[in-house]
Motif scaffolding. Structure first.
Motif, PDB file in Angstrom:
ATOM      1  N   GLY B  19      -7.222 -76.110 -83.610  1.00  0.00           N
ATOM      2  CA  GLY B  19      -5.959 -76.813 -83.814  1.00  0.00           C
ATOM      3  C   GLY B  19      -4.752 -76.000 -83.385  1.00  0.00           C
ATOM      4  O   GLY B  19      -3.618 -76.444 -83.559  1.00  0.00           O
ATOM      5  N   GLY B  20      -4.998 -74.800 -82.861  1.00  0.00           N
ATOM      6  CA  GLY B  20      -3.883 -74.018 -82.312  1.00  0.00           C
ATOM      7  C   GLY B  20      -3.450 -72.839 -83.167  1.00  0.00           C
ATOM      8  O   GLY B  20      -2.514 -72.134 -82.810  1.00  0.00           O
ATOM      9  N   CYS B  21      -4.113 -72.624 -84.308  1.00  0.00           N
ATOM     10  CA  CYS B  21      -3.741 -71.495 -85.169  1.00  0.00           C
ATOM     11  C   CYS B  21      -3.941 -70.177 -84.418  1.00  0.00           C
ATOM     12  O   CYS B  21      -5.015 -69.931 -83.882  1.00  0.00           O
ATOM     13  CB  CYS B  21      -4.580 -71.520 -86.441  1.00  0.00           C
ATOM     14  N   ARG B  22      -2.894 -69.347 -84.401  1.00  0.00           N
ATOM     15  CA  ARG B  22      -2.996 -68.056 -83.713  1.00  0.00           C
ATOM     16  C   ARG B  22      -2.561 -66.898 -84.601  1.00  0.00           C
ATOM     17  O   ARG B  22      -2.388 -65.776 -84.132  1.00  0.00           O
ATOM     18  CB  ARG B  22      -2.147 -68.075 -82.427  1.00  0.00           C
ATOM     19  N   PHE B  23      -2.355 -67.172 -85.880  1.00  0.00           N
ATOM     20  CA  PHE B  23      -2.044 -66.086 -86.806  1.00  0.00           C
ATOM     21  C   PHE B  23      -2.612 -66.414 -88.175  1.00  0.00           C
ATOM     22  O   PHE B  23      -2.443 -67.529 -88.670  1.00  0.00           O
ATOM     23  CB  PHE B  23      -0.526 -65.862 -86.923  1.00  0.00           C
ATOM     24  N   PHE B  24      -3.269 -65.430 -88.756  1.00  0.00           N
ATOM     25  CA  PHE B  24      -3.757 -65.585 -90.131  1.00  0.00           C
ATOM     26  C   PHE B  24      -3.464 -64.309 -90.897  1.00  0.00           C
ATOM     27  O   PHE B  24      -3.678 -63.203 -90.401  1.00  0.00           O
ATOM     28  CB  PHE B  24      -5.266 -65.835 -90.155  1.00  0.00           C
ATOM     29  N   GLU B  37     -12.888 -63.769 -93.253  1.00  0.00           N
ATOM     30  CA  GLU B  37     -13.971 -63.046 -92.560  1.00  0.00           C
ATOM     31  C   GLU B  37     -14.229 -63.650 -91.176  1.00  0.00           C
ATOM     32  O   GLU B  37     -14.365 -62.935 -90.191  1.00  0.00           O
ATOM     33  CB  GLU B  37     -15.249 -63.066 -93.405  1.00  0.00           C
ATOM     34  N   TYR B  38     -14.258 -64.968 -91.122  1.00  0.00           N
ATOM     35  CA  TYR B  38     -14.496 -65.649 -89.847  1.00  0.00           C
ATOM     36  C   TYR B  38     -13.344 -65.403 -88.876  1.00  0.00           C
ATOM     37  O   TYR B  38     -13.551 -65.075 -87.714  1.00  0.00           O
ATOM     38  CB  TYR B  38     -14.656 -67.156 -90.114  1.00  0.00           C
ATOM     39  N   LEU B  43     -10.054 -64.989 -84.276  1.00  0.00           N
ATOM     40  CA  LEU B  43      -8.685 -65.060 -83.744  1.00  0.00           C
ATOM     41  C   LEU B  43      -8.462 -64.117 -82.553  1.00  0.00           C
ATOM     42  O   LEU B  43      -7.861 -64.535 -81.556  1.00  0.00           O
ATOM     43  CB  LEU B  43      -7.654 -64.811 -84.853  1.00  0.00           C
ATOM     44  N   PRO B  44      -8.922 -62.860 -82.620  1.00  0.00           N
ATOM     45  CA  PRO B  44      -8.732 -61.990 -81.445  1.00  0.00           C
ATOM     46  C   PRO B  44      -9.376 -62.554 -80.172  1.00  0.00           C
ATOM     47  O   PRO B  44      -8.878 -62.306 -79.079  1.00  0.00           O
ATOM     48  CB  PRO B  44      -9.404 -60.678 -81.872  1.00  0.00           C
ATOM     49  N   GLN B  45     -10.439 -63.333 -80.326  1.00  0.00           N
ATOM     50  CA  GLN B  45     -11.087 -63.938 -79.148  1.00  0.00           C
ATOM     51  C   GLN B  45     -10.164 -64.885 -78.390  1.00  0.00           C
ATOM     52  O   GLN B  45     -10.328 -65.106 -77.202  1.00  0.00           O
ATOM     53  CB  GLN B  45     -12.321 -64.756 -79.572  1.00  0.00           C
TER      54      GLN B  45
END
Lengths: 247, 355
Positions: B19-24, B37-38, B43-45
């Motif tokens: 959905g476009g999330c690029r920061f957690f 954990e996932y 995200l770095p990928q």
């Protein structure tokens, strides 16, 4: 002769700080350095809560208001998403050394690549002069009306010394803004911190000793002398960590 | 489309990335740890950033900073951690920053228990933080629904410049189901918001993101948001209405409770009972019309099934039923789970016993 002008990074308006307050000078120094580095369009000022929040209205450039003490967390989120921007927090001592102690220590320990400008005036200025984590022993405040007693309130927190024991920070320094030499040294330190950040070197921390004529209950000139005889002997100016020079 | 057999927490983490999330940013707490954990490797990928914060307080404020840059930002936690995030969620609402917050809820109050419960309904729908604001609350009942709602959550958050919450209990976080993932959303420069701190468009004007406003402007914001919340009711309410046409009894349940309750409804239908169900998918905006417009010449009772005691959705239901029939409640709580027989018997007692 260099012309003495208003920095581009500040709006053309009078300072909102009280007469004689060194916050105004601290803000100006940061703005001057950003101008000199030609970063006014690239900088993001993460403003904290307290008198430092007045930066929201005077800063000309991108600015974001953070919750009390959380500026280093907000800056972390910004810098991780926009690594090419010059990101700095501008925080007071209540914000940074009391409510925000976890955020500042953790951001420093992660070696986040932004700069913290820490204005230490030993009081909660905006709320009317309560005891700060940096209030000196014996110094009066509205919540230590008889002077700070270490038996019940502990001791003033030395943030540079705390930062310096961490592995990650690359530059940690304290300057006193009550003398022309201190001001010039501070400006050099701020510039060095920003340059290290722009080179991607990591976390930089600049503590600026300031005053609060209003809540210390002194005239501005007297606060400068008080800093010489009381503040500076406890919060010793100097470079506490300089990883680049050590290397 | 790709089908995968996946655990709830991991499924919504993958849906967020797509959905476009690029920061957690987040802090460990059971039962949602599979989300951070996932995302720590996922995200770095895709060129995103993952930060394990020093606390929930710091994590939500990292999300505040990330959201200000125009990036799609996410945090997740469970009840006790959501309480800590309350400050930051309120600041998101104040500064009008879009972000998504996932609550994989557990028993409460306090540290409560680490087992699943639906004990955060009131917090999610009425008081996610101080100062009087609302956030849309999505409450999926299946993992496919969780994937679809998460995938599109930022569309709502960005459209309304407001935080969005996804409320799932620990059961849904832990179960495994087959899910189909939508394609990865390609976010372009057009997606960078005109208000954000990014200067990708070469803008020369300065942007201020602020959680504090002069009083007249703050009142204006409050009024505008009030109108926006009304608009959500009209445009964005999501609800499943099940077997309501001839219903004499109507069960109201969301999330995991709705799955268990649906089994009971089907069993009672087989026995000839005229019973149906209203399942709110958005808890806020609450699907008022579905309950207000029931045919109360037929409906003899509305039964609120929740995995928390006392029931928390009951007031919202009663405001729509308006004393036109009795409202009953049944639930388990504290991390004790609803089971098929318990829910069936509770409903059957009301329906057949004419209680």
């Amino acid at each position: 002769m260099a012309e003495y002008k208003r920095p581009q990074s500040l709006k053309p308006m009078a300072t909102p700080y009280c007469p004689g307050c060194l916050h105004a000078l601290a803000t100006r120094l940061v703005a001057d350095v950003i101008d000199e580095l030609q970063q006014s369009q690239n900088a993001i000022n993460v403003v904290s809560v307290g008198c430092s929040a007045l930066n929201l209205y005077t800063w000309k450039g991108d600015v974001i208001g953070a919750a009390h003490g959380r500026a280093p967390a907000v800056a972390t989120g910004i810098k991780r998403c926009l690594p090419d921007r010059l990101v700095f927090t501008y925080q007071g001592d209540g914000d940074l050394a009391a409510i925000g102690l976890a955020e500042i220590m953790s951001a420093a320990n992660r070696g986040e690549n932004f700069t913290v400008i820490f204005a230490n005036n030993q009081t909660y200025g905006m709320t009317g002069g309560q005891m700060a984590p940096t209030t000196l022993i014996g110094q009066k405040s509205t919540t230590t009306p008889f002077g700070r007693d270490p038996m019940t309130t502990g001791y003033p927190l030395k943030m540079c010394e705390l930062m310096a024991v961490l592995e990650a920070p690359v530059f940690v320094a304290r300057y006193a803004l009550n003398s022309p030499k201190g001001v010039m040294d501070a400006k050099k330190g701020i510039r060095k911190a920003f340059e290290l950040q722009m080179a991607g070197k990591g976390f930089t921390f600049i503590e600026l000793l300031t005053n609060c004529p209003t809540n210390w209950g002194m005239g501005p000139i007297d606060t400068l002398e008080y800093m010489n005889t009381n503040t500076i002997p406890y919060f010793k100016p100097g470079i506490y960590k300089d990883k680049e020079s050590e290397a | 489309m790709e089908k995968k057999f996946m655990k709830g927490c991991e499924a919504i983490a993958e849906a967020a990335v797509r959905g476009g999330c690029r920061f957690f940013a987040g802090y460990p707490i059971t039962p949602q740890n599979e989300i951070p954990e996932y995302l720590s490797w996922r995200l770095p990928q895709v060129g995103g950033a993952f930060v394990q914060g020093e606390s929930e307080v710091a994590s939500i404020n990292m999300v505040y900073g990330a959201a200000a840059t125009g990036k799609r930002a996410l945090t997740s936690s469970s009840g006790p951690g959501i309480s800590l995030k309350a400050e930051g969620i309120s600041y998101l609402a104040s500064a009008q920053l879009p972000a998504v917050i996932v609550n994989i809820s557990r028993g409460g109050p306090g540290l409560g228990s680490i087992q699943p419960a639906q004990s955060d309904y009131l917090q999610a729908t009425k008081a996610l933080g101080h100062g009087g604001f609302r956030a849309m609350v999505f409450a999926p009942a299946t993992l496919q629904e969780a994937v679809d709602l998460t995938y599109n959550a930022w569309e709502y958050a960005e459209r309304y410049r407001n935080p969005v919450m996804i409320l799932m209990d620990g059961c849904l976080g832990a179960i495994m189901e087959e899910v189909e993932f939508p394609e990865m959303k390609e976010l372009t420069a057009d997606n960078v918001k005109e208000w954000c701190l990014d200067r990708i468009d070469g803008r020369e004007d300065d942007h201020m993101i602020t959680p504090i406003l002069p009083e007249p402007l703050l009142e204006k914001l409050n009024i505008g948001k009030g109108m926006q919340y009304k608009m959500w009711e009209k445009l964005d309410t999501k609800v499943e209405e099940f077997m309501l046409e001839d219903a004499e009894y109507v069960v109201v349940a969301y999330g995991i409770a709705a799955r268990v309750a649906k089994e009971a409804v089907l069993r009672l239908r087989e026995e000839g009972c005229k019973i149906g169900m209203v399942r709110p998918i958005t808890l806020y905006p609450f699907p008022k019309a579905s309950l207000n417009n029931l045919d109360y010449t037929k409906v003899k009772g509305v039964i609120d099934i929740e995995m928390t005691i006392p029931a928390q959705m009951r007031e919202d239901i009663e405001l729509q039923v308006k004393d036109r029939c009795p409202v009953y409640e049944y639930g388990r709580s504290g991390g004790m789970l609803l089971d098929d027989d318990g829910v069936y018997e509770a409903i059957a007692k009301i329906v057949k016993g004419g209680e």
